[in-house]
Design an enzyme around this catalytic site. Sequence first.
Site, short mmCIF file in Angstrom:
data_model
loop_
_atom_site.label_atom_id
_atom_site.label_comp_id
_atom_site.label_asym_id
_atom_site.label_seq_id
_atom_site.Cartn_x
_atom_site.Cartn_y
_atom_site.Cartn_z
N CYS A 51 0.83 -1.21 0.00
CA CYS A 51 0.00 0.00 0.00
C CYS A 51 0.86 1.26 0.00
O CYS A 51 0.52 2.25 -0.65
CB CYS A 51 -0.93 0.00 1.21
SG CYS A 51 -2.15 -1.31 1.16
N CYS A 191 -2.62 -34.23 18.51
CA CYS A 191 -3.69 -34.64 19.42
C CYS A 191 -4.52 -35.69 18.67
O CYS A 191 -3.97 -36.43 17.85
CB CYS A 191 -4.52 -33.44 19.86
SG CYS A 191 -5.22 -32.51 18.49
#
Length: 231
Positions: A51, A191
């Site tokens: 930008c 997990c």
Amino acid sequence: MINDAAVKYKKPWVYGAIQGFDGQASVFDAQTGPCYRCLYPEKPKARIANCAEAGVIGAVAGLIGVTQALQVIQLVTGHESFAPLIGKLWTLDTKTMQTRILNIPKNPDCPACSKKRDEVILAYSSPVCGFVPELTPQQARERSNTCLIDVREQEEWDQGHIDGAQLWSLSRMIAGDMPDLPQRQEIILHCQKGMRSLQAAAILKAQGYLEVYSLSGGYEAWVNCFEDATE
Ligand SMILES: [Zn+2]
């Protein structure tokens, strides 16, 4: 990266972009329409001006931001009169105030939304935002000299676990009981399904561990891949 996370976790992404006097907005919801990578499958090879270099008009940022806010209101309330920008790219040229709506087709070979959730890998790591990169079971196995930590609970471990893994549950970490792990070794957490390990990895990163990964799809994905877990 935002798109892949939105696809993986089944969230709509209310998108907005600006450059100079131009702006655009859309809603990428892979559940009901195309995702961003249906439109742009890969990151551009060429460097894109940021930008500060390309220049943006602050008022255009305001217009696009307000448009995104309206899209969120439409999605959250879901009133029958609303037609959110799912599958549509709304563009605005503030030099002429001309607007257009372009249809975006869903790509059946999209590198993100055509895959199963576990196969969408969030691979872009940032040292700034603490983002946790993920590995597939194949990628995890190919890595040598890694420290494999199972963050499930004891009873889950007892029902089967990966050879060579160590058990240190997420609940222990949350309680402040931290493992003493090698700082210079890659740490791969897993997990059952790949969600708790993301949380555990974020905790370890906050403790200063740099090379922390989460196993995408967790123990179940590993077993599906290799079926050699210890019973
Ligand atoms: Zn897609």
